[in-house]
Motif scaffolding. Structure first.
Motif, short mmCIF file in Angstrom:
data_model
loop_
_atom_site.label_atom_id
_atom_site.label_comp_id
_atom_site.label_asym_id
_atom_site.label_seq_id
_atom_site.Cartn_x
_atom_site.Cartn_y
_atom_site.Cartn_z
N LEU A 46 0.83 -1.21 0.00
CA LEU A 46 0.00 0.00 0.00
C LEU A 46 0.86 1.26 0.00
O LEU A 46 0.61 2.20 -0.76
N GLU A 65 0.63 3.87 -2.95
CA GLU A 65 -0.12 5.10 -2.75
C GLU A 65 0.49 6.08 -1.74
O GLU A 65 -0.06 7.14 -1.51
N ALA A 72 -1.64 7.26 2.64
CA ALA A 72 -2.75 6.36 2.36
C ALA A 72 -2.74 5.15 3.28
O ALA A 72 -3.61 4.28 3.18
N THR A 82 -3.84 3.56 6.04
CA THR A 82 -4.83 3.57 7.12
C THR A 82 -5.19 2.12 7.40
O THR A 82 -5.07 1.25 6.53
N ARG A 96 -8.01 0.92 7.69
CA ARG A 96 -9.11 0.53 6.80
C ARG A 96 -8.61 0.15 5.42
O ARG A 96 -9.10 -0.81 4.80
N ASN A 97 -7.62 0.90 4.90
CA ASN A 97 -7.09 0.57 3.59
C ASN A 97 -6.31 -0.75 3.60
O ASN A 97 -6.40 -1.54 2.66
N VAL A 98 -5.54 -0.96 4.66
CA VAL A 98 -4.81 -2.23 4.76
C VAL A 98 -5.80 -3.38 4.81
O VAL A 98 -5.62 -4.42 4.15
N SER A 118 -8.85 -3.54 3.58
CA SER A 118 -9.50 -3.81 2.29
C SER A 118 -8.50 -4.38 1.29
O SER A 118 -8.87 -5.13 0.40
N GLU A 119 -7.21 -4.02 1.46
CA GLU A 119 -6.17 -4.63 0.64
C GLU A 119 -6.15 -6.15 0.85
O GLU A 119 -5.82 -6.91 -0.05
N SER A 135 -11.82 -3.79 8.90
CA SER A 135 -10.74 -3.08 9.61
C SER A 135 -10.59 -3.57 11.05
O SER A 135 -9.48 -3.66 11.56
#
Lengths: 230, 230
Positions: B27, B31, B35, B37, B39-41, B43-44, B49
């Motif tokens: 990530l 990005e 980027a 977060t 939450r992003n990790v 969804s990756e 989360s």
DNA sequence: ACCTGAACACCGTTCAAGT
DNA sequence: ACCTGAACACCGTTCAAGT
């Protein structure tokens, strides 16, 4: 009265860039950089968060401004006889100034500031190096090197050992914890870290800074003198 | 079947610390650190989360781990004849490694990492200085100074000029903009900055880094040789 | 010109609940 | 043991609306 007042109905504004900057600096000193939010700055001023966007286009722009503002009050000392002394005194003054202001290094790290306080300091540094007889390129590079080293030292000196210690104890406690961690390592894998656990974690931040600074200055001196001999 | 399986019903876990770390590194590379977060990790990894909190107690703890992980693959070169060469090669390798990984310096700045990769690198650095004949304290301080300077250089090299340039153009564009800004200053207030605008903004990051590094090494060499003469 | 109300699209973290 | 749903208390930023 053919002209309307371009300043509006004549009320004096509640906010200004300088008022916002001052409130933000108070907030950082009181609660740290992590507490610097637009909403917190606004409530510090008794105003709503959206209001700040009339004066600053973004939080980033405000932080840019703060990164210069944090050097306010740092006065360059006039150059004296020995450029090595001038350099040492100047770098130490910057180191102490940043150390004395909460999160100042984090504030400046990652941005090339071009505000008036930063420029004044840069100018003073260049004067020292040019008086020392360095070429244009050398003066620029040397000035940059000292600045990089100073800021890096402040960042390290203010670093917590890990997330566990972020909020926790003093710098001394963090260093003691680091020493314990070093001593507890496997001596076969990390023999030198284990053996040097004490020197690695002793001495205050300023002693460490001056050690490296004096090495830097000695190296630059060599460059200058070898140049003069030519 | 008197005993229940302590690993649960036998399903294999979807997540693990290493899987989370790997996803976070992807990530960041893709990005940037901003980027990163939870939450992003998540969804990756195709997960919610809240799930990450079973494996890491906080985002800070994950970032601590990443700060060490970013040194993965950086292999210390075995020491050779000349400690000055060893030092130069090692520091340059670290500089290039960090430069090649997005936001790696920001990741490491502000935390004293004690992970395996960092320790391995520290150990290698101490070996060089002790072979050079430095005392325990000198070896510890010198090693620290080089590390500080290297990290500081990477931070500066990756710095945008201001908020305007944060997302915008290349490093070259930022430097060109800085040069223009310097040249446009009042020559009476900032005579040296104006005059040195070109050298201040020319040269790539590595050239600047090596200038300061060579000064540092020369200064340390002096300390070593003066010690040997005694 | 300058500030507010209200919303939008986010955050990190917690915790009862599911399996 | 490991993951989800749903919520809590936040963020930065925008924008129509007030004065």
């Amino acid at each position: 009265v053919a002209k309307t007042n371009p300043r509006g109905a004549g009320r004096k504004p509640l906010l200004s860039q300088t008022a916002i900057v001052a409130a933000a600096m108070r907030l950082i000193e009181r609660e740290g950089l992590d507490a610097l939010t637009i909403r917190n700055v606004a409530s510090e001023l008794g105003v709503k968060s959206a209001s700040l966007y009339w004066h600053f286009p973004s939080k980033e722009a405000l932080v840019d401004r703060l990164a210069d503002e944090v050097l306010e009050g740092l006065a360059p000392t006039p150059p004296r006889d020995d450029w090595r002394d001038d350099l040492r005194v100047g770098a130490l003054a910057l180191f102490r100034h940043l150390r004395a202001r909460r999160d100042s290094a984090r504030l400046r790290a990652g941005r090339l500031v071009t505000g008036p306080n930063t420029l004044r300091w840069m100018e003073a540094g260049l004067v020292v190096f040019r008086r020392a007889g360095l070429s244009d390129t050398d003066a620029a590079y040397a000035s940059h090197a000292v600045h990089v080293f100073t800021l890096g030292s402040v960042i390290f000196a203010a670093s917590p050992l890990s997330a566990d210690h972020t909020r926790g104890g003093s710098a001394a406690a963090a260093l003691a914890a680091a020493r314990g961690a070093f001593q507890a390592l496997e001596p076969t894998r990390y023999p030198n870290i284990v053996e040097l656990a004490a020197p690695l974690t002793e001495g205050d931040a300023e002693t460490r800074f001056l050690y490296g600074l004096d090495c830097l200055i000695a190296g630059m001196e060599r460059r200058v003198s070898s140049r003069k001999e030519t």
